[in-house]
Each structure stands twice: as structure tokens, then as C-alpha cells.
Enzyme design. Sequence first.
Site: not given
Length: 496
Positions: A119, A123, A204, A208, A219
Site C-alpha cells: 500500500e 492522507e 483508490r 471516511w 483511530t
Amino acid sequence: MRFFSVLGASALLVAPALAQTWTSCNPLNTTCPEDPALGINHTFVFNTSTTVANSFNITAGAITYDDNGAGFTVAKKGDSPTIQSQFYIFFGSVSVIMKAASGQGIISSIVLESDDLDEIDWEFMGGNTTFAETNYFGKGNETSYNRALYYPASSNVQENFHNYTVLWTSAQLQWLIDGQLVRTLPYADANGGANYPQTPMTVRMGIWAGGDPDNSPGTIEWAGGLTDYSKGPYTMYVQSATVNDFSTGKAYEYSDHSGSWQSIKVIQGTSAVNQTIVAAATPHLSMAQKFQALPQTTKLAIYGGSGAAGALLLAAIVFSCIRQRRKGRRERDAYNAQVEQEREQAYRDQMELREKGLGGWDKKEFDHQGEDALGGWGGSYVPTTSANDLPAAASKFPGNVTVNEVPSRTNSPALPRGVDPVSRMQTPSLASPAPQSPRAWSGGNQGGLVQNAGNAYSGGYGANPNIPRSPSFPLSPQVPQQRGPGGYNSGGYSRF
Ligand SMILES: *[C@@H]1O[C@H](CO)[C@@H](O)[C@H](O)[C@H]1NC(C)=O
Ligand SMILES: *[C@@H]1O[C@H](CO)[C@@H](O)[C@H](O)[C@H]1NC(C)=O
Ligand SMILES: *[C@@H]1O[C@H](CO)[C@@H](O)[C@H](O)[C@H]1NC(C)=O
Ligand SMILES: *[C@@H]1O[C@H](CO)[C@@H](O)[C@H](O)[C@H]1NC(C)=O
Ligand SMILES: *[C@@H]1O[C@H](CO)[C@@H](O)[C@H](O)[C@H]1NC(C)=O
Ligand SMILES: *[C@@H]1O[C@H](CO)[C@@H](O)[C@H](O)[C@H]1NC(C)=O
Ligand SMILES: *[C@@H]1O[C@H](CO)[C@@H](O)[C@H](O)[C@H]1NC(C)=O
Ligand SMILES: *[C@@H]1O[C@H](CO)[C@@H](O)[C@H](O)[C@H]1NC(C)=O
């Protein structure tokens, strides 16, 4: 900070999973279908839904389109619109022109993800207007959390579009913001290569809520705090993505379970995306549009020229329009090509006839009928009533063709009052009114398939009102939504 889990039924209840980082088949311990390749360099512009429809799968939510490009919006809990390329690249570069979403805890992201969970990430935390996070993972290994590094853009990342680039080879991985290199990861620095992303990747993009109150405290902290949905909606915009695949082929295949780049086999051929792009670059005009696009001189030649050529072409157009509605796209294209060919042939024939002084002009008929003799229109001419009146030029006509119809005219002065004209669909009878002789082609007035220009598409068929004049066709297939809101993937791996 991210966490790894294999989603089970219970995980579905708690985890608003990051929709981007999952795989449906992990080639490290099973045999997976080959990965369709991009195989070319292409800039995907997200100004209409077509780009996504043709080359991406919407794996969660819905995408909107406006002047900013594709919009990915979190308006409420559980929203996580995400797209995933239908293609894979095997080393390459990806430059995305995008504007991150605002909103504390909201994560805008660009993720390159492989089947075995290699990956590469960009972000953006909605609570931070300046910095972009860069990150990477090898084979889903998350035992170390020091890979995420943050870099500032030259201006507000939520108010301005910036160019976020990943340049990925087997030797090193680089992240650039607006062409400025911010980070380089050499192969060996990623745990001796073991954690180095090196298998074919999908592209992608999505958004979110990392700050959803149901997420784990880790998180939420990583995302920059709790998300307040009442202050939304929060939207990330993607204008374009330039994707250069450094391999050329139609598919990539894992030849063993090592997950090393040396084990990837490139299958030669033309990729599906290449085919789609080539097809999209070729305009698919309807026959009506093609006809409108013809040079005026050609149109005039078709309208008024040699009856046979013009009538044949217009008949072909009419047929084509009807058929187009009924048949699939591929068949339609083939048919269009055929009609196109016929059009050219008809035009050539017509020119040839003209050069030879044949067709489209028949002095006797002209004297007799005036302009109606020029073919293709029928005009106000009303057929003669006796076979003896057949034009002398009839001998020019190919012997095996008989046209049993004549233009019908309700206002025909030649018909006695109150007598209906002969229907185009009927074989003319010899009874009252006057006999309608079967007519042979004279090179002149047999263009009667079409009554007038405005009526061209239905004229030849008794003006059936049910046949639309400009058929419309769905040009791009609808992409079915892949997953429900939230982008959960029950089968594979997911990280959040
Ligand atoms: C292989 O699959 C099993 C379950 O399907 C999974 O638990 C395991 O982690 C996988 N191994 C690798 C290397 O992905
Ligand atoms: C698409 O494939 C064809 C071969 O079928 C190739 O000639 C062409 O260059 C490819 N297109 C691009 C943009 O590479
Ligand atoms: C794609 O772009 C790269 C540079 O990013 C270039 O090296 C490569 O030749 C290009 N490939 C094609 C098929 O044009
Ligand atoms: C979308 O972008 C492409 C490529 O720049 C362009 O050719 C096309 O005209 C644009 N379409 C719209 C509707 O703006
Ligand atoms: C995209 O969706 C199609 C249709 O569901 C599926 O066959 C294909 O595997 C998907 N592509 C990717 C890369 O997931
Ligand atoms: C944005 O992120 C950077 C890097 O993590 C951090 O140094 C900075 O304080 C953050 N700014 C805000 C407003 O959170
Ligand atoms: C995962 O990565 C850590 C350090 O980055 C490494 O020590 C560990 O061996 C890796 N695990 C696997 C299974 O490769
Ligand atoms: C984005 O940056 C890359 C890397 O510098 C560059 O090659 C590309 O042309 C840029 N894209 C745009 C649209 O400026």
C-alpha cells in the site's frame, strides 16, 4: 496510525472500515485471477461521470460531479464514498489534482493498494489545513507505526487544488507535492525490501470519518479528533488523476506466493482500459448526427441527386435509426460502419452516374414533371395514370427492381375529390381511382421513399408517429454500486 484486522461478522458491527484498504483475494496463500492492467499512460479527468463509469468501480457511496471535479462527501455517519480503478499498474506514477475535505476527523485519501496489501498512501486530516500524510505498507504489515510522515503543501490543502504525486519503481518510492520531492523511500529501507510495496496496484480514492465516535480511541486520535457530522457535509474534490503504468501489457499475474516484484508476470496485449479509451476517443455519432455533419454539397447531392443513390442512402439511414434503437452498442457500431461504407459507395456511384450524364437528370421527365424529376422528393408530382406514360428512361433501371409504391398525397389534385390516395404500404390496385402503375426507376422521380427533408427519418415508412426522429441511446453503461454505504467488505482484509 492504523490497525489491522480480518473482518468477521462482529467487526462489521463496530468498524466503520476504511473502504480503501481491503483485498478480495490474497495471492500470498491462494491463486487469484490475474489483475487487469492499465498498460498505458492516461489522464483521467473527473468532470463527468463517464470517467468513473468507464475505468473505476464505485465501491462505496455515490460520487457527485461539478466544476471542481468528482466530489466525495461525508454528510452523515457511515458515509464513505470510494472509487477503485478497474485497472492495476505495476510500477508507475500517479498524480492526483485534488482538494482535501475539511472537518475534524475526516480523512481524504489517495491509496494505491495491491491484492496482497502492499500500500502507498496520501492522507489528509480534515482538522489540518496544511499537512499531507505520506505512508506505505508491505504485505499488510503494520507492526511498526513509524512509516507515516507529514509534509506541508505550499498553501491550504482544503481551499486549493494541489498536485499529489507518487513515483514508484522497483528501486524507490517518492512522494511529490506540486512537483516538489518531499520524501524518498529506497527499497532497502523498507525492512530490507520485505515491507517495500512491489506488487500491481489499483488506484483508490475516497473519504471516511476516522473520527467517528464508534472508532477506537487510537483511530480517532490519529484522525485528529472526533467528527461532528452536524457541521458537515465535508467534501473532497478530485479534478484529475494522471496514471502512468510503467509496464505495458493487458494483465499482471502472481506466478507464485512470494509477493515479490520478480514473481509478477506481465501478460502482453492491449488492456481493457486502452480499448475503452480508444473507443471513447472515437465519436459515436448517430446516423442523424452523421447526416447533419455531412458537407452541404453532399447533402444536396443526396437529397436531389440521382434518385437511386440518394434514396438508398436515406433508406439506409432510416433503417439504421430504427435498428440502432433495438440492437446493442457493438452491433450498432458495426452497422454504422457498414452504412458509412454504403454511403461512400452510394456517393461514388452517384458521382459516376453524374459524370456519365446519367441519373438525377432526365430531360424528358424534367419537361414532363419539372423539378420533381430531380428525384428524392416526390414534390407535387402525382403519378401518371397509364403505363404508357412510363418514362422512356426506364431502360436505365436495373431489370430486377420494381418499386410498387408511389408517393401518396392527400392534397393531390390528380385524385378525384374524396378518394383516398393509395397507401404506401399497399400494392396499388387497378380499381378506382386511376390505376397506379408499378413504376420502374427512371433515374428521376423514384426517390419517393422520402417526402420531404423535415420528415426524412420517417418519411419512407408511412410517417409512423411511433418512430422517433432522433433516437437516443444510452452511451455509457451504468456501473452498479458494488457495496452498501460504509464500504464494508465482509470477505477480505480490512484496515482502519
Ligand atoms: C492466508 O489466509 C488465512 C485465512 O484465509 C489468513 O489468516 C492468513 O493471514 C493468510 N496468510 C497470508 C500470508 O496472507
Ligand atoms: C492501445 O493499444 C494499441 C494496440 O492495440 C496501441 O497501438 C496503442 O498505442 C495503445 N494506446 C495507448 C494510448 O498506448
Ligand atoms: C509513460 O510515462 C513514462 C514517464 O512517466 C514514460 O517513461 C513512458 O514511456 C510512458 N509510457 C508510454 C506508453 O507512453
Ligand atoms: C472533460 O475533460 C475532457 C478532457 O480535458 C474534455 O475533453 C471534455 O470536454 C470535458 N468535458 C466537460 C463536460 O467539461
Ligand atoms: C470492478 O467491478 C467489476 C464488476 O463487479 C469486477 O468484475 C471487477 O473485478 C472490479 N474491479 C476491481 C479492480 O475490483
Ligand atoms: C498538522 O499536522 C502537522 C504534522 O502532523 C502538525 O505538526 C500540525 O501541528 C498540525 N496542525 C494542526 C492545526 O493540527
Ligand atoms: C513487519 O515489519 C517489521 C518492521 O517493520 C518487521 O520487524 C517484521 O519482521 C515484519 N513482519 C513480517 C511478517 O514481515
Ligand atoms: C504533477 O506533478 C508531476 C510530478 O512533478 C508532474 O509530472 C505532472 O505534470 C504534474 N501534473 C500537473 C497536472 O501539473
